[in-house]
Design an enzyme around this catalytic site. Structure first.
Site, short mmCIF file in Angstrom:
data_model
loop_
_atom_site.label_atom_id
_atom_site.label_comp_id
_atom_site.label_asym_id
_atom_site.label_seq_id
_atom_site.Cartn_x
_atom_site.Cartn_y
_atom_site.Cartn_z
N ARG B 142 0.83 -1.25 0.09
CA ARG B 142 0.12 0.00 -0.06
C ARG B 142 1.00 1.36 -0.05
O ARG B 142 0.40 2.30 0.15
CB ARG B 142 -0.85 -0.09 1.27
CG ARG B 142 -2.22 -0.81 0.90
CD ARG B 142 -3.16 -1.01 2.07
NE ARG B 142 -3.73 -2.16 2.14
CZ ARG B 142 -3.09 -3.38 2.80
NH1 ARG B 142 -2.29 -2.75 3.74
NH2 ARG B 142 -3.45 -4.61 2.56
N GLY B 202 -1.20 -12.17 8.78
CA GLY B 202 -0.98 -13.47 9.21
C GLY B 202 -1.98 -14.10 9.96
O GLY B 202 -2.03 -15.12 10.46
N GLY B 203 -3.31 -13.26 9.94
CA GLY B 203 -4.48 -13.65 10.96
C GLY B 203 -4.98 -14.97 10.22
O GLY B 203 -5.54 -15.62 11.13
N TRP B 252 -2.20 -5.25 10.25
CA TRP B 252 -1.78 -5.18 9.01
C TRP B 252 -2.26 -3.95 8.28
O TRP B 252 -1.95 -3.69 7.04
CB TRP B 252 -2.10 -6.55 7.91
CG TRP B 252 -3.62 -6.57 8.10
CD1 TRP B 252 -4.43 -7.48 9.10
CD2 TRP B 252 -4.61 -6.33 6.98
NE1 TRP B 252 -5.59 -7.47 8.49
CE2 TRP B 252 -5.85 -6.64 7.45
CE3 TRP B 252 -4.70 -5.21 6.12
CZ2 TRP B 252 -7.22 -6.57 6.80
CZ3 TRP B 252 -5.81 -5.08 5.29
CH2 TRP B 252 -6.96 -5.62 5.49
N ASP B 313 -14.70 -12.97 10.67
CA ASP B 313 -13.51 -12.50 10.08
C ASP B 313 -13.60 -10.77 9.85
O ASP B 313 -13.28 -10.46 9.05
CB ASP B 313 -12.99 -12.95 8.78
CG ASP B 313 -11.78 -12.62 8.10
OD1 ASP B 313 -11.01 -12.09 8.80
OD2 ASP B 313 -11.92 -12.58 6.74
N ASP B 315 -12.02 -8.16 10.80
CA ASP B 315 -10.88 -7.29 11.20
C ASP B 315 -11.51 -6.05 11.82
O ASP B 315 -12.09 -5.16 10.83
CB ASP B 315 -10.10 -7.32 10.26
CG ASP B 315 -9.18 -8.77 9.77
OD1 ASP B 315 -10.05 -9.52 9.49
OD2 ASP B 315 -8.04 -8.51 9.71
N ARG B 340 -15.27 -2.88 9.71
CA ARG B 340 -15.55 -4.02 8.78
C ARG B 340 -16.90 -4.60 9.30
O ARG B 340 -17.56 -5.32 8.17
CB ARG B 340 -14.38 -4.70 8.78
CG ARG B 340 -14.50 -6.08 7.67
CD ARG B 340 -12.93 -6.40 7.38
NE ARG B 340 -12.75 -7.74 7.06
CZ ARG B 340 -11.70 -8.21 6.77
NH1 ARG B 340 -10.68 -7.89 6.41
NH2 ARG B 340 -11.63 -9.66 6.41
#
Lengths: 120, 568
Positions: B142, B202-203, B252, B313, B315, B340
């Site tokens: 990014r 890396g989740g 992240w 999920d 995040d 999210r």
């Protein structure tokens, strides 16, 4: 001595043939609903999401329920691919990583085969 | 430019192919002698000639001060130059512009230094990556951080690199973590004082999340903040058994900084495994949380957890904005986030106190939020072995940390790009092993497959959470937004268009086909009196398909820079 060596060689050949003809463990698990359920659970819990698609789509997540196999579609070949992974891809090897060892990999193979679309 | 080869090549073969360079350095004088980037430059936020931080300023507004970028001029934006990345996958960059030079990183960690006026390439670095990367979700990067004469880039194999901003030479290379254990790094380093702060991904591999601060001058690690407690530490009781050992809660995305209270804000991602929480009963602190920290030490001051015991999920690491608002008649120094999980949160940034949460997506059925800010979960929305309930939002959001919104404090509006793509969530068996996916289930991408997924950019009142306007698109939206004080919002679509909207109304002012699906974070700058807008095009088909976006456009990154015509 020579006879003994020949006998041992013959025995080895017979054993090897026997090993080759032995059906893969997935055959046994195909008949076992609990084994198929575990294979499905392992696949969904470890191999799905971003790695393998459960339906045909355009994703970089190979669909494993048709008859197109890049690394061999026999049960043994699939077992080997799961065990060792595919280099330079996101597919890592699972040998020694699942709780029930090779049996778990064979159960995944059995689930894939049981869920496969008709070929041909 | 001088080219060098950094990859190993078999020179013993008679038929060896020519060596492929991976690093082109520069010995010419470039730039305009601005000298090193100073703390004051970073604190000032975007000025006419520069864009230094991923979030624009430390409050993350992504707001250009250019008044020339306005509803009247936006339709006249024209291409100034373009530059190819030569890579596939999502091109998620937020370029940095300083001293007339643009620094843009691409997927697979290529880094380009370009003349910001013309696109001329000054230097280039292609990071040599191993073939066995652990990437759940694509090869994106990014952007870079900049401080002094140093440009910093985090890599997919979990290194942090420092390069001289003028020559492109590598100054130092720090390994953040072992990529083979599931770690990677994709975000732009957050530069604060003498530090480059970087978190890891890396989740989906069960890593123990953390973010680090490195000394920009030396590459020495100054502190590490683990996002999940170890045995005996406060919060470990929120993890059943030893589940905290393979916990996820990665970090992240990038942070924010409040100079007044000297507080660093960072956010965290999902606990592992994603879709099966059976073995990690409890709230799973500090996953899906906002953390307030002392930037000198990395010690936590307070936290707020958005989604305790996440099995969706969700995040919690979308971008946070620092903004002063009025709440129930009182001035509040707030921190707000389009999470999210579909809710827009407003918190007190000095205390972490919950003030309000309101849905910003059109489809939300997994939970409501109680008076303390805690979700009241809809039991039907929990993943099952044979799921029948369509969960909204899907696991990608809503908003997602892979892109960033913008905020115009004068209007009191945040401009949030979002996905509407609900899913069935199927639960499976969780098995942890180092470096292996640790998922516990899988989303069945229902709306994507039924072609009912869509997206929008919403203008959200940051004091109330009320949606003032929406710009809808037939694809889920996954590009960042840029706001300009002149009154426009710039973004892009997954069917390959750059767009400009009226900040006050959401009216479409300009649309230009850039080809590739847009997943980048646009920026703006001005040089020699001309206003420029930079936006990257290039998608990853796999993720587009996963969300329900356009999938038949070829991959390949291209950086577009637009400008206003003379006299605007």
């Amino acid at each position: 001595m020579r006879l003994a060596a020949i006998a041992l060689f013959a025995l080895a050949i017979i054993s090897a043939l026997g090993a080759c003809s032995k059906p893969p463990a997935s055959e046994r698990f195909l008949q076992d609903p609990q084994a198929l359920k575990r294979g499905k659970g392992l696949f969904i819990g470890t191999c799905g999401a971003y790695c393998h698609s459960t339906r045909k789509d355009n994703r970089d997540a190979p669909y494993l329920f048709d008859c197109e196999w890049r690394h061999g579609g026999s049960d043994t070949e699939i077992f080997n691919t799961i065990s060792t992974g595919v280099s330079n891809t996101r597919m890592v090897g699972f040998a020694g990583k699942l709780p029930d060892g090779e049996d778990d990999i064979w159960k995944i193979v059995a689930f894939l085969r049981a869920s496969r679309e008709p070929c041909g | 430019m001088e080219a060098t080869v950094e990859t190993a090549v078999d020179m013993g073969s008679e038929l060896a192919l020519p060596e492929i360079p991976t690093h082109w350095t520069n010995a010419r004088p470039i730039g305009h002698s601005r000298g090193p980037v100073a703390d004051a430059d970073l604190r000032a936020g975007p000025s006419a000639g520069q864009w230094l931080l991923y979030g624009g300023n430390y409050e993350n507004y992504r707001l250009s001060p250019l008044e020339t970028l306005n509803p009247a001029t936006a339709p006249t934006l024209q291409v100034a130059w373009a530059f190819p990345t030569g890579t596939s996958g999502q091109f998620e960059v937020s370029p940095v512009v300083y001293d007339g030079i643009m620094y843009a990183s691409s997927s697979y960690n290529r880094l380009f230094a370009l003349d910001a006026r013309t696109g001329e390439l000054y230097w280039r670095y292609d990071h040599a990556l191993p073939g066995d990367l652990r990437l759940c979700c694509g090869p994106m990067n990014r952007g870079v951080g900049i401080h002094g004469d140093t440009v910093l880039m985090a890599t997919l194999d979990a290194h942090l690199l420092a390069l001289n901003r003028l020559s492109g030479e590598i100054l130092w290379d720090a390994e953040i973590a072992d990529y083979q254990a599931g770690f990677s790094a994709t975000s732009a380093p957050f530069i604060l004082k003498n530090m480059a702060i970087i978190g890891i991904a890396g989740g989906e591999y069960g890593v123990r999340g953390f973010f680090d601060a490195y000394d920009v001058a030396t590459g020495k690690r100054l502190w590490r903040h683990y996002t999940v407690p170890a045995a005996g530490e406060p919060g470990v009781e929120t993890w059943a058994g030893t589940s905290y050992e393979n916990s996820g809660a990665p970090a992240w995305t990038s942070g924010a900084y409040d100079a007044e209270s000297d507080t660093l804000f960072w956010t965290t991602g999902n606990p592992s495994p994603d879709w099966n929480g059976d073995d990690r009963a409890g709230d799973n602190l500090y996953s899906n949380s906002l953390l307030a920290l002392d930037p000198q030490t990395g010690e936590r001051k307070w936290h707020f957890q958005f989604t305790p015991h996440d099995v969706w999920d969700y995040d919690g690491n979308t971008q946070v904005f620092l903004v002063d608002i009025e709440h129930e008649g009182q001035p509040v120094k707030a921190i707000v986030q389009a999470n999210r999980n579909g809710f827009f949160y407003i918190l007190d940034r000095n205390t972490g106190a919950f003030l309000r949460a309101t849905p910003y997506v059109e489809q939300l059925n997994w939970a409501s939020i109680d008076a303390t800010g805690r979700p009241v979960v809809n039991p039907s929305a929990v993943p099952l072995e044979e799921p029948e309930f369509r969960v909204c939002p899907g696991n990608m959001g809503g908003m997602n940390g892979a892109w960033s919104g913008a905020l115009d404090p004068e209007l009191g509006l945040a401009f949030i790009p979002a996905i509407e793509s609900c899913q069935h969530l199927q639960k499976g068996i969780s098995v942890y092993a180092d470096g292996q996916p640790f998922l516990g289930g899988t989303p069945l991408i229902t709306d994507a497959e039924e072609d009912t997924a869509y997206g929008h950019i919403s203008a959200i009142d940051v004091a109330t959470g009320e949606v003032r306007w929406r710009y809808r698109d037939h694809d889920p939206l996954g590009a960042g937004t840029l706001a300009a004080v002149g009154g426009i919002v710039i973004s892009g679509t997954q069917d390959g268009h750059a767009i400009a909207l009226n900040s006050a109304t959401g009216e479409l002012l300009w649309k230009f086909r850039v080809g590739g699906g847009v997943r980048s974070q646009p920026i703006a700058f001005e040089l020699d009196g001309t206003a420029y807008v930079a936006i990257g095009a290039g998608n990853w088909t796999s993720m587009a398909a996963y969300q329900g976006g356009t999938t038949n456009i070829p991959e390949g990154g291209n950086l577009f820079v637009f400008k206003l015509p003379a006299g605007s």
